[in-house]
Write a protein that holds these residues in place. Structure first.
Motif, PDB file in Angstrom:
ATOM      1  N   GLY A 147       0.821  -1.203   0.000  1.00  0.00           N
ATOM      2  CA  GLY A 147       0.000   0.000   0.000  1.00  0.00           C
ATOM      3  C   GLY A 147       0.853   1.249   0.000  1.00  0.00           C
ATOM      4  N   GLU A 148       0.236   2.356   0.293  1.00  0.00           N
ATOM      5  CA  GLU A 148       0.965   3.635   0.262  1.00  0.00           C
ATOM      6  C   GLU A 148       2.005   3.732   1.367  1.00  0.00           C
ATOM      7  OE1 GLU A 148       0.846   5.891  -2.019  1.00  0.00           O
ATOM      8  OE2 GLU A 148      -0.717   4.882  -3.152  1.00  0.00           O
ATOM      9  N   THR A 149       1.731   3.093   2.537  1.00  0.00           N
ATOM     10  CA  THR A 149       2.634   3.266   3.683  1.00  0.00           C
ATOM     11  C   THR A 149       3.176   1.954   4.234  1.00  0.00           C
ATOM     12  OG1 THR A 149       0.748   3.251   5.207  1.00  0.00           O
ATOM     13  CG2 THR A 149       1.467   5.403   4.372  1.00  0.00           C
ATOM     14  N   SER A 150       2.793   0.813   3.658  1.00  0.00           N
ATOM     15  CA  SER A 150       3.262  -0.454   4.210  1.00  0.00           C
ATOM     16  C   SER A 150       3.276  -1.552   3.152  1.00  0.00           C
ATOM     17  CB  SER A 150       2.373  -0.894   5.386  1.00  0.00           C
ATOM     18  OG  SER A 150       1.066  -1.190   4.913  1.00  0.00           O
ATOM     19  N   THR A 151       3.997  -2.630   3.466  1.00  0.00           N
ATOM     20  CA  THR A 151       4.075  -3.811   2.605  1.00  0.00           C
ATOM     21  C   THR A 151       3.768  -5.039   3.459  1.00  0.00           C
ATOM     22  OG1 THR A 151       5.742  -2.782   1.180  1.00  0.00           O
ATOM     23  CG2 THR A 151       5.561  -5.179   1.108  1.00  0.00           C
ATOM     24  N   VAL A 152       2.954  -5.962   2.897  1.00  0.00           N
ATOM     25  CA  VAL A 152       2.511  -7.135   3.646  1.00  0.00           C
ATOM     26  C   VAL A 152       2.917  -8.408   2.910  1.00  0.00           C
ATOM     27  CG1 VAL A 152       0.545  -8.362   4.628  1.00  0.00           C
ATOM     28  CG2 VAL A 152       0.541  -5.856   4.568  1.00  0.00           C
ATOM     29  N   PHE A 153       3.628  -9.299   3.627  1.00  0.00           N
ATOM     30  CA  PHE A 153       3.951 -10.629   3.109  1.00  0.00           C
ATOM     31  C   PHE A 153       3.095 -11.649   3.856  1.00  0.00           C
ATOM     32  CE2 PHE A 153       7.687  -8.239   1.957  1.00  0.00           C
ATOM     33  CZ  PHE A 153       8.054  -8.776   0.738  1.00  0.00           C
ATOM     34  N   THR A 154       2.484 -12.570   3.109  1.00  0.00           N
ATOM     35  CA  THR A 154       1.629 -13.604   3.697  1.00  0.00           C
ATOM     36  C   THR A 154       2.140 -14.982   3.289  1.00  0.00           C
ATOM     37  OG1 THR A 154      -0.294 -12.131   3.594  1.00  0.00           O
ATOM     38  CG2 THR A 154      -0.720 -14.480   3.910  1.00  0.00           C
ATOM     39  N   ILE A 155       2.470 -15.792   4.307  1.00  0.00           N
ATOM     40  CA  ILE A 155       2.944 -17.163   4.065  1.00  0.00           C
ATOM     41  C   ILE A 155       1.884 -18.135   4.566  1.00  0.00           C
ATOM     42  CG2 ILE A 155       4.655 -18.912   4.692  1.00  0.00           C
ATOM     43  CD1 ILE A 155       6.722 -16.718   4.884  1.00  0.00           C
ATOM     44  N   LYS A 156       1.551 -19.127   3.729  1.00  0.00           N
ATOM     45  CA  LYS A 156       0.622 -20.186   4.116  1.00  0.00           C
ATOM     46  C   LYS A 156       1.333 -21.520   3.983  1.00  0.00           C
ATOM     47  CE  LYS A 156      -3.557 -17.676   2.753  1.00  0.00           C
ATOM     48  NZ  LYS A 156      -4.791 -17.685   1.915  1.00  0.00           N
ATOM     49  N   LEU A 157       1.346 -22.296   5.090  1.00  0.00           N
ATOM     50  CA  LEU A 157       2.009 -23.599   5.107  1.00  0.00           C
ATOM     51  C   LEU A 157       1.022 -24.684   5.550  1.00  0.00           C
ATOM     52  CD1 LEU A 157       5.356 -22.542   6.797  1.00  0.00           C
ATOM     53  CD2 LEU A 157       5.124 -23.413   4.469  1.00  0.00           C
ATOM     54  N   PRO A 158       1.192 -25.905   5.059  1.00  0.00           N
ATOM     55  CA  PRO A 158       0.299 -27.002   5.485  1.00  0.00           C
ATOM     56  C   PRO A 158       0.432 -27.246   6.994  1.00  0.00           C
ATOM     57  CG  PRO A 158       1.559 -27.617   3.551  1.00  0.00           C
ATOM     58  CD  PRO A 158       2.156 -26.342   4.040  1.00  0.00           C
ATOM     59  N   TYR A 159      -0.695 -27.557   7.635  1.00  0.00           N
ATOM     60  CA  TYR A 159      -0.706 -27.757   9.086  1.00  0.00           C
ATOM     61  C   TYR A 159      -1.356 -29.100   9.416  1.00  0.00           C
ATOM     62  CZ  TYR A 159      -2.203 -27.326  13.966  1.00  0.00           C
ATOM     63  OH  TYR A 159      -2.433 -27.557  15.297  1.00  0.00           O
ATOM     64  N   GLU A 160      -0.722 -29.825  10.327  1.00  0.00           N
ATOM     65  CA  GLU A 160      -1.293 -31.056  10.864  1.00  0.00           C
ATOM     66  C   GLU A 160      -1.377 -30.930  12.384  1.00  0.00           C
ATOM     67  OE1 GLU A 160       0.826 -34.485   9.672  1.00  0.00           O
ATOM     68  OE2 GLU A 160       0.647 -34.088   7.515  1.00  0.00           O
ATOM     69  N   LYS A 161      -2.520 -31.339  12.936  1.00  0.00           N
ATOM     70  CA  LYS A 161      -2.755 -31.189  14.368  1.00  0.00           C
ATOM     71  C   LYS A 161      -1.861 -32.140  15.169  1.00  0.00           C
ATOM     72  CE  LYS A 161      -6.600 -30.719  17.576  1.00  0.00           C
ATOM     73  NZ  LYS A 161      -8.061 -30.856  17.734  1.00  0.00           N
ATOM     74  N   HIS A 162      -1.213 -31.602  16.212  1.00  0.00           N
ATOM     75  CA  HIS A 162      -0.343 -32.397  17.083  1.00  0.00           C
ATOM     76  C   HIS A 162      -0.945 -32.397  18.493  1.00  0.00           C
ATOM     77  CE1 HIS A 162       2.216 -31.451  13.706  1.00  0.00           C
ATOM     78  NE2 HIS A 162       3.067 -32.391  14.096  1.00  0.00           N
ATOM     79  N   LYS A 163      -1.645 -33.468  18.864  1.00  0.00           N
ATOM     80  CA  LYS A 163      -2.347 -33.510  20.152  1.00  0.00           C
ATOM     81  C   LYS A 163      -1.374 -33.464  21.329  1.00  0.00           C
ATOM     82  CE  LYS A 163      -6.313 -36.068  18.391  1.00  0.00           C
ATOM     83  NZ  LYS A 163      -7.129 -37.311  18.498  1.00  0.00           N
ATOM     84  N   LYS A 164      -0.285 -34.212  21.226  1.00  0.00           N
ATOM     85  CA  LYS A 164       0.679 -34.269  22.318  1.00  0.00           C
ATOM     86  C   LYS A 164       1.254 -32.899  22.619  1.00  0.00           C
ATOM     87  CE  LYS A 164       4.924 -36.645  23.693  1.00  0.00           C
ATOM     88  NZ  LYS A 164       5.946 -37.619  23.290  1.00  0.00           N
ATOM     89  N   TYR A 165       1.584 -32.176  21.585  1.00  0.00           N
ATOM     90  CA  TYR A 165       2.182 -30.847  21.757  1.00  0.00           C
ATOM     91  C   TYR A 165       1.158 -29.886  22.336  1.00  0.00           C
ATOM     92  CZ  TYR A 165       4.632 -26.517  20.702  1.00  0.00           C
ATOM     93  OH  TYR A 165       5.234 -25.304  20.805  1.00  0.00           O
ATOM     94  N   LYS A 166      -0.116 -30.049  21.908  1.00  0.00           N
ATOM     95  CA  LYS A 166      -1.163 -29.155  22.369  1.00  0.00           C
ATOM     96  C   LYS A 166      -1.369 -29.315  23.874  1.00  0.00           C
ATOM     97  CE  LYS A 166      -5.922 -27.788  21.515  1.00  0.00           C
ATOM     98  NZ  LYS A 166      -7.163 -28.071  20.744  1.00  0.00           N
TER      99      LYS A 166
END
Length: 506
Positions: free
Chosen positions: A481-500
């Protein structure tokens, strides 16, 4: 990249020229095929018309002979061996009228072959005489039709037809003579010649029209291909500024558009390559000059002994800088050649972001940059190559720190949505021009052409980020935009119950 550009040059230079040549050949082959078909069709029509006309003439001959035969039969009878006329004048008038109107000879003979009445138009060739007995005999069996001199009756060959005359008197049907009609056979040749002239004239007209039409069509359709060949030739010489002039919206125009897009891409790639060479030369020249200068100064004694440690530290720093540059080039080479093997492990994205931010703490504090959003981020565990993900986040944050103005901000957002993990990094700063933003992930591309902000980069950071994300089957986008720049990264996600459970207990 150079090999790719060279291959494209050769491909388009060779193929476009050959396509233009083949295109012309196909047009002329098609024209020859069409003309050959036309000639065969004309020949068939010519044969049909002449045969039909000849059959029509023969039919008229037969009808006329039949008329005369009936007229003679109705106006005569046989007395002894002689024909006695009932109304001979009427027969003669009819024969003269028919002879003059159709330009034919008509004569009637008795059964011995003597001519008893005649109407002759072709007086030059007509000699007269007796009809051969074999001809009279043949006429009694079937209709006579032949091209001959009729045993000297004519000086030259004539087209002759004969028909028997049967008497209707006395209650019996007896042959009393024969009727002959004769015409110069040149009438067939003259008709054929006339028809042939008409067909030849038509063929010449068709060939000329086809020639000029195909030639014009060939020129109009092959002209863009010739232009492409010329442009490809210029590209082979290193000139990427030429473009094909496009008219219309047909397949050739679409090909021209594709060719121009390819030329734009090659021009951009060539520009990037040249910038890379210039940037790399600058990046190598600066530390090498510094290292050489200080080392020579120490060896020559120009630098005081107590200052040697200070300058050796500078030399060490520049050497590490060169090492980082070489490492990036090697990493790039490995990624481009698909020689990198991903070692999957559990990676905490928030932890990686925090680690990278800590490595830039001094520069962030120096420029009074405000880091926002990090406290609201959640720990998200994904399956990825830890070193490669760290490198991607490092390059991305390094780029943000580099282009954020003093007292600006960096805003980080990390969330999980369904089967995707989303990392958003926004930094304040100047807008990236629309015409440049599509090249931002290209190799060696730098938006800071003046090097006022990016003094150490060579345009590989964002390219490697994109490559790493794609290797992990993710996606990265950018908006500005006029005053900022935005980078968007999307990565595959798998649920980790143990970590949660672990994070919830903490």
């Amino acid at each position: 990249m150079k090999n790719k550009i060279t291959s494209l040059k050769k491909f388009f230079k060779f193929n476009i020229k050959n396509k233009a040549t083949l295109f012309r050949k196909y047009l002329w082959i098609n024209m020859i095929t069409i003309l050959s078909t036309f000639l065969i069709l004309v020949g068939m029509i010519f044969s049909f018309v002449t045969d039909y006309w000849k059959n029509e003439k023969e039919e008229i001959f037969i009808q006329n002979s039949h008329y005369v035969s009936n007229l003679v039969a109705n106006n005569s009878y046989v007395e002894g061996n002689n024909i006695v006329w009932i109304n001979g004048d009427a027969v003669k008038i009819f024969m003269d009228t028919l002879s003059n109107s159709m330009n034919i000879d008509i004569f009637v003979t008795d059964t011995k072959g003597n001519v008893i009445i005649k109407s002759v138009c072709n007086k030059t060739d007509f000699q007269g005489g007796m009809i051969p007995p074999e001809v009279i005999k043949k006429i009694s069996e079937e209709r006579y039709s032949q091209i001959s001199k009729l045993n000297g009756f004519y000086k030259s060959n004539q087209y002759i037809m004969g028909e028997a005359v049967y008497s209707n008197y006395g209650g019996t049907k007896n042959i009393i003579g024969a009727v002959f009609t004769a015409m110069n056979p040149e009438f067939l040749n003259s008709f054929k010649q006339g028809m042939l002239k008409v067909f030849v004239a038509a063929i010449i007209v068709v060939i000329m029209i086809s020639f000029f039409t195909i030639r014009r069509l060939s020129c109009s359709l092959a002209k863009p291909l010739d232009q492409m060949a010329a442009v490809a030739s210029c590209m082979a010489k290193g000139d990427f500024t030429k473009r094909v002039q496009i008219k219309g919206n047909d397949e050739i125009a679409k090909l021209g558009n594709s060719f121009n897009n390819m030329a734009e891409s090659l021009n951009a790639s060539e520009s990037v390559r040249r910038n890379f060479v210039a940037n790399l030369s600058h990046e190598l020249k600066t530390p090498m000059t510094t290292i050489t200068g200080f080392i020579d100064g120490i060896l020559d004694g120009v630098i005081k002994e107590e200052d040697e440690t200070k300058y050796l530290k500078i030399v060490s720093s520049e050497t590490k800088r060169l090492s980082r540059l070489v490492k990036r080039m090697l990493d790039l080479s490995g990624i481009d050649n698909d020689n990198v093997k991903i070692k999957l492990s559990d990676v905490d994205l928030l932890t990686e972001v925090l680690d990278v931010l800590l490595s830039f703490e001094n520069r962030i504090n120096k420029n009074d940059i405000k880091v926002m959003g990090i406290s609201d981020c959640e720990h998200i565990l994904i399956k990825a190559d830890k070193d490669m993900i760290h490198q991607a986040i490092y390059n991305l944050i390094e780029n943000a720190v580099k282009f954020t103005q003093p007292k600006g901000y960096i805003n980080i957002n990390l969330t999980q949505n369904g089967q995707e993990c989303i990392l958003i990094l926004e930094n304040s700063g100047e807008k990236i021009p629309k015409e440049e933003i599509r090249f931002i992930f290209d190799r060696f591309y730098k938006t800071d052409k003046s090097r006022s902000k990016d003094k150490t980069g060579i345009g590989l950071g964002l390219y490697m980020v994109r490559k790493i994300i794609l290797l992990h089957k993710g996606n990265i986008t950018v908006s500005s935009g006029e005053t900022s720049t935005v980078f968007t990264i999307k990565l595959p996600y798998e649920k980790h119950k143990k970590y949660k459970k672990k994070t919830e207990n903490q």
